[in-house]
Design an enzyme around this catalytic site. Sequence first.
Site, PDB file in Angstrom:
ATOM      1  N   LYS B 416       0.819  -1.211   0.000  1.00 16.64           N
ATOM      2  CA  LYS B 416       0.000   0.000   0.000  1.00 16.64           C
ATOM      3  C   LYS B 416       0.851   1.258   0.000  1.00 16.64           C
ATOM      4  CE  LYS B 416      -4.268  -1.871   1.879  1.00 16.64           C
ATOM      5  NZ  LYS B 416      -5.133  -2.009   3.089  1.00 16.64           N
ATOM      6  N   HIS B 441      -2.151  -3.727  -4.586  1.00 19.84           N
ATOM      7  CA  HIS B 441      -1.164  -3.640  -3.500  1.00 19.84           C
ATOM      8  C   HIS B 441      -0.453  -4.960  -3.170  1.00 19.84           C
ATOM      9  CE1 HIS B 441      -4.317  -4.937  -0.556  1.00 19.84           C
ATOM     10  NE2 HIS B 441      -3.260  -5.325   0.174  1.00 19.84           N
TER      11      HIS B 441
END
Lengths: 210, 558
Positions: B416, B441
């Site tokens: 992330k 992510h």
Amino acid sequence: MLFAAVGPAAQQPSIVRGRVEIGIPISTRRPTNAYGRTVGAPKLAPESERRHVVVYLRDAKPAPVRPMHAEIRQRDENFIPRVVAVTVGSDVEFPNDDPIYHNVFSLSRAKNFDLGRYPRGETRSVKFDKPGVVKVFCQIHSHMTATVMVFDHPWFAVPNEDGRFELPPMPAGERLITAWHERLGDTTLRVRVEAGRPVTADFVLPVPEL
Amino acid sequence: MKAPPRLVARTLAVTFVTVAIILSLVFLVLTVDVRDRVRASETEKLQVSEKMFTALEARRQQEQLATITTLAENPTLKAALDTYFTESSFSGLAPEQERSLRDTVTREIDKLAALTAADVLAIVDTRGRVFASAGRSRERWQVDERVQLPGTASLFQGVVALPGGAFRISGASLSLADRDIGALVLGTSLDGNYAQEVSNLSNAGVVIAVNGDVVARTVPPEVTDDLTKAGPDPGGTRRLNGEEYAIRQLFANGPARVYTLTSLDAAARAATRDALFTLGMIAFGAIVLAALGSFWLARMLTEPIDQLVSNIAVMTAARDERPTLQPTGSSRELDALTAAFNQLMKGLTAAEAESRAAYLGAIRALAAALDARDPYTAGHSERVSALSVLIGREMHLGNSDLDVLRLGALLHDIGKIGLSDEVLRKPGSLTTEEYEQIKRHPALGARILRQVPFLAPHLPIVELHHERPDGRGYPFGLRGDDIPLASRIVHVADAYDAMTSARAYRPARARAEAVSELQRYAGTQFDHASVDALLSALPSSTDAPEPALQELLGRQLA
């Protein structure tokens, strides 16, 4: 080696006389008996070597002879005398002077006998009735020896200690005179016997071969 | 490169080489020594033989002299002999008288010869001719044969050589009063029988030579050929027929020589053979003992080493960091090695712990940095980590798997970092495009972690923690057991924590609600086993999520 003095011939019988010489004295060895011990030296005066000679007429024709009497004593393990000459038919006595036994015997053709053992003081007699040489021994003591010469004629003699001898009168002619010695054997001279005078025959016996 | 030899091979080789060298030296010394000894002993033996022979012969000669002296006193023999010679020289012998006298003599000496058991007993007259003979060698003393007697003494000894052979004689003159009438001779034939007799006594070879010619021998003719060629030599050693012989002259008299000889080489060969046999037995024993000894020694060294090696192998296989290796107690050196190893392991363990702590710190810092971007997700990574470990423990995973789980969970959302704040912190619902960004992510995280080799075990957790058992997850849409267990666990823990945490776009839900949500989707969205494990691991169903979690987290982060 011949020293014959020959005289002129004669018809009569003549005596033969002479001397015996031995060129070099024979070295005498003392005998030893079976145990290596030297036998005792003779206590009597030693007989001369000349006494061991017999002189006789060789090739003599038999002639009548009168029996004689002789003696060979056994003393100090020796026969004394060592040489005896007798006529046929003679008796020889063998008295034992030793403190031990002796046993006299002979293997000779002229007289073969064995007297057996006998002690001191005893004697045995042997009659020699054939001519020839008889060797006498002791069956116990092998070094003992003696000789008996038996003749069927009278012309024989044993020299005295000087070596002198004399033979009875014999017919003239060429004769052979023999000197016999125990060890040295025969020595013969040729002589001419002439009547009326004595013949001289001097012997020089050969030196023994060593 | 070749592997070095085993210790056993080495000790055996060293032992064998040592034994071989010692044995070779012993063999060398022995061979030389045996030869010298044999030479000395054989020479000595011959000398002893010579002495013994001389003594025996002296005695025998003395006895023969005594015998012959006694025999020479035979009165009948002497009388017959003297009568024979006296009468034959006086008037000649009649044939029958000669025969009779000869018979008497012959009978007497036959008797005497039988008594003495002599080879020959003969009478030699004063002219040096054989008069009569008796005994088994009488043919060689023909009547009238000329005999050269040694000396003229009344007792004599010596050797006479006749055409028929040589005789060793003892003689005595046959004496009458003071004159000799001949000699009686006792003769021993110097022939093969005599040689054999002497050889048996001296235990060596015997050669008899008369006038330089060998007349009897107990050794091969080649040997005597060399002996006579070289000429007489009393004593010493000589090469005969290619071998070394020790020679002694036993007897030399007149033309006769008696030698005794023995081959030193043959004796040395026999002695060496005996010695070698003994040495061979000793060598065999020594090699067997040495082999056993070195084998035992090697075993004594290798067994504890093998034991240590296998212990270390077991430790390595189990990744067991129990830092102590038990000392074998077999030798001080090995125990020192064990202690050093233990020391090394202790150091290594300490270094590893240190590096693990550093590594953990770095990862935690990374996770903390991520969480710090969004107030709503603060502590999320730590909590997921704690929950994952809780589930893993409930599922009885090993320590190393738990470690992987713990760190992997800490880093699961590291991707992330690559998302923009607008997307990440957007309070409202996401557009499809934004959602696609979010879905990237795990792949992003994997890409980051690939740069760090030691984080490789945690990669699957980061990359696959959004896969679902029904295959509707991302990024790959893996199904069921194709998804690693660690990823499935972290997925459940992530979902549970997400549901029980407040977000910018919604408040936190109650635990019971989250639990029912999980149960509802167990097997489709969530891994069934992991959900079950979480539910049984959570302290209870009472509504006190925060303290319990705090407690849990506190314990994990301590």
